[in-house]
Write an enzyme that holds these catalytic residues in place. Structure first.
Site, PDB file in Angstrom:
ATOM      1  N   ALA A 209     -15.408   3.856 -48.621  1.00 26.58           N
ATOM      2  CA  ALA A 209     -15.766   5.178 -48.096  1.00 26.58           C
ATOM      3  C   ALA A 209     -14.645   6.202 -48.221  1.00 26.58           C
ATOM      4  O   ALA A 209     -14.891   7.399 -48.098  1.00 26.58           O
ATOM      5  CB  ALA A 209     -16.202   5.050 -46.640  1.00 26.58           C
TER       6      ALA A 209
ATOM      7  N   HIS B 290     -24.551  -2.899 -66.857  1.00 25.91           N
ATOM      8  CA  HIS B 290     -23.777  -1.650 -66.814  1.00 25.91           C
ATOM      9  C   HIS B 290     -22.437  -1.924 -67.495  1.00 25.91           C
ATOM     10  O   HIS B 290     -21.398  -2.099 -66.867  1.00 25.91           O
ATOM     11  CB  HIS B 290     -23.579  -1.225 -65.356  1.00 25.91           C
ATOM     12  CG  HIS B 290     -22.717   0.004 -65.210  1.00 25.91           C
ATOM     13  ND1 HIS B 290     -23.032   1.221 -65.764  1.00 25.91           N
ATOM     14  CD2 HIS B 290     -21.539   0.194 -64.565  1.00 25.91           C
ATOM     15  CE1 HIS B 290     -22.087   2.106 -65.465  1.00 25.91           C
ATOM     16  NE2 HIS B 290     -21.163   1.500 -64.743  1.00 25.91           N
TER      17      HIS B 290
ATOM     18  N   ARG C  27     -26.796   9.704 -68.192  1.00 30.84           N
ATOM     19  CA  ARG C  27     -25.976  10.000 -69.374  1.00 30.84           C
ATOM     20  C   ARG C  27     -26.844  10.003 -70.635  1.00 30.84           C
ATOM     21  O   ARG C  27     -26.677  10.854 -71.522  1.00 30.84           O
ATOM     22  CB  ARG C  27     -24.871   8.940 -69.514  1.00 30.84           C
ATOM     23  CG  ARG C  27     -23.787   9.088 -68.468  1.00 30.84           C
ATOM     24  CD  ARG C  27     -22.871   7.883 -68.439  1.00 30.84           C
ATOM     25  NE  ARG C  27     -21.734   8.112 -67.550  1.00 30.84           N
ATOM     26  CZ  ARG C  27     -20.908   7.165 -67.128  1.00 30.84           C
ATOM     27  NH1 ARG C  27     -21.104   5.896 -67.508  1.00 30.84           N
ATOM     28  NH2 ARG C  27     -19.902   7.464 -66.346  1.00 30.84           N
TER      29      ARG C  27
ATOM     30  N   ARG D  43     -15.001  -3.545 -67.801  1.00 28.40           N
ATOM     31  CA  ARG D  43     -15.500  -3.788 -66.442  1.00 28.40           C
ATOM     32  C   ARG D  43     -15.438  -5.270 -66.102  1.00 28.40           C
ATOM     33  O   ARG D  43     -15.219  -5.654 -64.955  1.00 28.40           O
ATOM     34  CB  ARG D  43     -16.927  -3.249 -66.305  1.00 28.40           C
ATOM     35  CG  ARG D  43     -16.994  -1.728 -66.449  1.00 28.40           C
ATOM     36  CD  ARG D  43     -18.390  -1.217 -66.199  1.00 28.40           C
ATOM     37  NE  ARG D  43     -18.517   0.217 -66.470  1.00 28.40           N
ATOM     38  CZ  ARG D  43     -19.074   0.730 -67.560  1.00 28.40           C
ATOM     39  NH1 ARG D  43     -19.564  -0.058 -68.500  1.00 28.40           N
ATOM     40  NH2 ARG D  43     -19.157   2.029 -67.723  1.00 28.40           N
TER      41      ARG D  43
ATOM     42  N   ASN E   5     -13.249  -8.418 -57.799  1.00 26.74           N
ATOM     43  CA  ASN E   5     -14.288  -7.694 -57.078  1.00 26.74           C
ATOM     44  C   ASN E   5     -15.405  -8.620 -56.616  1.00 26.74           C
ATOM     45  O   ASN E   5     -16.052  -8.366 -55.596  1.00 26.74           O
ATOM     46  CB  ASN E   5     -14.845  -6.552 -57.934  1.00 26.74           C
ATOM     47  CG  ASN E   5     -13.846  -5.401 -58.017  1.00 26.74           C
ATOM     48  OD1 ASN E   5     -12.952  -5.304 -57.178  1.00 26.74           O
ATOM     49  ND2 ASN E   5     -13.987  -4.559 -59.012  1.00 26.74           N
TER      50      ASN E   5
ATOM     51  N   ASN F  76     -17.864  -2.089 -59.803  1.00 22.48           N
ATOM     52  CA  ASN F  76     -17.996  -2.865 -61.041  1.00 22.48           C
ATOM     53  C   ASN F  76     -17.366  -4.246 -60.976  1.00 22.48           C
ATOM     54  O   ASN F  76     -16.411  -4.448 -60.239  1.00 22.48           O
ATOM     55  CB  ASN F  76     -17.346  -2.067 -62.189  1.00 22.48           C
ATOM     56  CG  ASN F  76     -18.270  -0.986 -62.676  1.00 22.48           C
ATOM     57  OD1 ASN F  76     -19.462  -1.216 -62.814  1.00 22.48           O
ATOM     58  ND2 ASN F  76     -17.713   0.189 -62.936  1.00 22.48           N
TER      59      ASN F  76
ATOM     60  N   VAL G 143     -22.526  -0.453 -56.490  1.00 23.67           N
ATOM     61  CA  VAL G 143     -21.929   0.507 -57.412  1.00 23.67           C
ATOM     62  C   VAL G 143     -20.631  -0.059 -58.009  1.00 23.67           C
ATOM     63  O   VAL G 143     -20.331   0.129 -59.189  1.00 23.67           O
ATOM     64  CB  VAL G 143     -21.635   1.839 -56.678  1.00 23.67           C
ATOM     65  CG1 VAL G 143     -21.013   2.863 -57.605  1.00 23.67           C
ATOM     66  CG2 VAL G 143     -22.913   2.401 -56.046  1.00 23.67           C
TER      67      VAL G 143
ATOM     68  N   ASP H 129     -26.056   5.546 -66.147  1.00 19.73           N
ATOM     69  CA  ASP H 129     -26.254   5.400 -67.592  1.00 19.73           C
ATOM     70  C   ASP H 129     -27.532   6.117 -68.031  1.00 19.73           C
ATOM     71  O   ASP H 129     -27.581   6.728 -69.097  1.00 19.73           O
ATOM     72  CB  ASP H 129     -26.339   3.914 -67.958  1.00 19.73           C
ATOM     73  CG  ASP H 129     -25.143   3.147 -67.421  1.00 19.73           C
ATOM     74  OD1 ASP H 129     -24.031   3.376 -67.898  1.00 19.73           O
ATOM     75  OD2 ASP H 129     -25.327   2.332 -66.490  1.00 19.73           O
TER      76      ASP H 129
ATOM     77  N   ARG I 207     -11.708   0.045 -62.719  1.00 13.82           N
ATOM     78  CA  ARG I 207     -10.962  -0.255 -63.939  1.00 13.82           C
ATOM     79  C   ARG I 207     -10.154   0.967 -64.334  1.00 13.82           C
ATOM     80  O   ARG I 207     -10.539   2.113 -64.076  1.00 13.82           O
ATOM     81  CB  ARG I 207     -11.886  -0.707 -65.050  1.00 13.82           C
ATOM     82  CG  ARG I 207     -12.758   0.343 -65.652  1.00 13.82           C
ATOM     83  CD  ARG I 207     -13.500  -0.213 -66.849  1.00 13.82           C
ATOM     84  NE  ARG I 207     -14.571   0.693 -67.235  1.00 13.82           N
ATOM     85  CZ  ARG I 207     -14.893   0.968 -68.483  1.00 13.82           C
ATOM     86  NH1 ARG I 207     -14.246   0.395 -69.484  1.00 13.82           N
ATOM     87  NH2 ARG I 207     -15.881   1.785 -68.752  1.00 13.82           N
TER      88      ARG I 207
ATOM     89  N   SER J 148     -17.329   8.216 -52.859  1.00 11.59           N
ATOM     90  CA  SER J 148     -17.831   8.453 -51.507  1.00 11.59           C
ATOM     91  C   SER J 148     -17.544   9.869 -51.056  1.00 11.59           C
ATOM     92  O   SER J 148     -18.328  10.468 -50.312  1.00 11.59           O
ATOM     93  CB  SER J 148     -17.176   7.489 -50.516  1.00 11.59           C
ATOM     94  OG  SER J 148     -17.555   6.190 -50.823  1.00 11.59           O
TER      95      SER J 148
HETATM   96  C1  LMR Z   1     -18.692   4.526 -65.129  1.00 15.82           C
HETATM   97  O1  LMR Z   1     -19.568   4.093 -65.879  1.00 15.82           O
HETATM   98  O2  LMR Z   1     -18.241   5.668 -65.220  1.00 15.82           O
HETATM   99  C2  LMR Z   1     -18.157   3.638 -64.048  1.00 15.82           C
HETATM  100  O3  LMR Z   1     -18.823   2.425 -64.074  1.00 15.82           O
HETATM  101  C3  LMR Z   1     -16.699   3.451 -64.165  1.00 15.82           C
HETATM  102  C4  LMR Z   1     -16.307   2.612 -65.344  1.00 15.82           C
HETATM  103  O4  LMR Z   1     -15.539   1.668 -65.168  1.00 15.82           O
HETATM  104  O5  LMR Z   1     -16.773   2.898 -66.452  1.00 15.82           O
END
Ligand code: LMR
Length: 422
Positions: A110, A285, A260, A196, A203, A229, A227, A257, A190, A115
């Site tokens: 947080a 992801h 994006r 990741r 993690n 990674n 969320v 994603d 990362r 956050s």
């Molecule tokens: C992202 O996709 O921006 C996040 O998951 C951070 C990362 O490590 O890429």
């Protein structure tokens, strides 16, 4: 296979029992000296005698009958924090009578950048609606405790009427108590040059612990959005450690994603991004994800009919989406934060709002009986839909002969076809 096999319908019920460890409903409060002074400060049960139900399977105005917020008598000065003693006299506020019952939202990590964007969106009502009061339970680490207090102070200074409680802790068992939503962001991020997957073990341990905590103290209907990674595997670890919570309640965030991918397609087609729909992110992801342009649409048309440069679709588009996170890390020197928080908001809204007819959204879900032949027992991103209550009731009538409720009859609208069903 019917689309309902992968729909994202889920329910969140408020616990019917009041817990005495909640902070008072009428002010934001946190400890400025010692974390666990939260326990000492004026805890008082918030009356929660009426069962409230929030369901992503119904339209927002059908979610639940507005329940007046019940309050106890006026607070004494020592129980309040600053101006909230004056501004949060619930009895004096007419509008609270049409508010829904407060929901508990736990957020880990947080004090972090994601956050810092997300919490203010949650508190403003942008996510759950202008009649949904919330309690924010913030989880941080010992190292981030000061920053966590800073976050709480800024929330306080924002005077959000819907924000009824804020508590901070480094103990997931405290923070997840009765949580109806858990947004798990906290993780080592990362840095430049890392994948990741490099974060798997470190993690993973955090998520195992948080899964156990959710399992023992969260609402049985808690919805969990992972969320941190590597989010797919963290979600798997979390759900495996929370056997008392339905696995379908866990989601790994691949909405970032999807967003994006929509942006890239819109840019190439020269249209605004609201024209792009039906985008699926398949898989992980990570850079192995498959952003699906074959089933995506621009202005209702298949992408390949609008974007004739198919080589771009197969190569650049895919790579742009797969590697966007890494590129951002290089630019920023840290991972994405604002756009991630926006995509968390999108993901939550998609779960609590019926999906527009003909569209779907992407989420990493537990592969239990999936229609795509994907390996079982992993968390894999695929297209999902949230259904309306009316649709689910119609489906129930359809199978009445199978549920022992009479003779079934079907009156179903044509269903949205998901990729692979066409
Ligand atoms: C992202 O996709 O921006 C996040 O998951 C951070 C990362 O490590 O890429």
């Amino acid at each position: 296979m019917s689309s309902s096999a992968v729909m994202a319908v889920a329910e969140v019920s408020s616990p019917s029992n009041a817990k005495t460890r909640l902070l008072q409903s009428s002010q934001l409060s946190f400890s400025s000296t010692h974390l666990y002074s939260l326990r000492r400060s004026a805890f008082r049960p918030i009356p929660t005698t009426q069962k409230a139900r929030i369901s992503c399977s119904v339209a927002p105005n059908q979610v639940q009958t507005p329940i007046p917020v019940q309050v106890e008598g006026p607070k004494t000065k020592s129980e309040c924090y600053g101006v909230f003693c004056l501004t949060y006299d619930l009895k004096a506020e007419e509008e609270t009578k049409s508010w829904k019952k407060m929901i508990n939202i736990a957020v880990s990590g947080a004090a972090g950048m994601i956050s810092n964007h997300l919490l203010f969106k949650l508190a403003s009502g942008e996510v759950f609606g202008p009649d949904q009061p919330i309690a924010l339970k913030l989880l941080g680490s010992e190292r981030s405790l000061q920053a966590l207090e800073g976050v709480a102070m800024e929330l306080e200074d924002s005077l959000y009427p819907l924000l009824r409680e804020v508590s901070i802790s480094i103990d997931p068992y405290e923070v997840f108590q009765d949580a109806e939503w858990a947004i798990l962001i906290g993780a080592k991020p990362r840095g430049p040059g890392m994948e990741r997957a490099d974060l798997l073990d470190i993690n993973g341990q955090i998520y195992a612990e948080q899964g156990k905590a959710l399992n023992s103290v969260a609402s049985r209907d808690v919805k969990v959005i992972v969320v941190g990674n590597p989010c797919n595997t963290n979600a798997l670890i979390c759900l495996k450690n929370a056997p008392n919570i339905p696995a379908k309640n866990f989601h790994a965030l691949t909405r970032l994603d999807e967003n994006r991918a929509k942006c890239q397609l819109a840019l190439k087609a020269g249209v605004f991004y609201d024209k792009v729909s039906n985008v699926t992110i398949w898989g992980n992801h990570s850079t192995t994800q498959v952003p699906d342009f074959l089933n995506a649409r621009i202005d209702g048309l298949p992408v390949k009919e609008v974007i004739k440069d198919h080589k771009w679709l197969e190569e650049e588009f895919m790579e742009n989406v797969q590697k966007r996170g890494g590129v951002l890390i290089k630019k920023w020197g840290r991972s994405s934060a604002a756009s991630t928080s926006v995509s968390i908001v999108d993901a939550i809204k998609s779960l609590i709002t019926p999906t527009p007819e003909g569209d779907w959204f992407s989420s990493g879900v537990y592969t239990n009986g999936n229609p795509y032949g994907i390996a079982e027992d992993i968390v894999f991103s695929m297209p999902c839909r949230s259904k309306t209550e009316a649709e689910l009731l119609a489906e129930k009538r359809c199978v009445a002969h199978l549920t022992g409720e009479g003779i079934g009859y079907c009156d179903l609208p044509e269903d949205t076809m998901l990729p692979g069903e066409m």
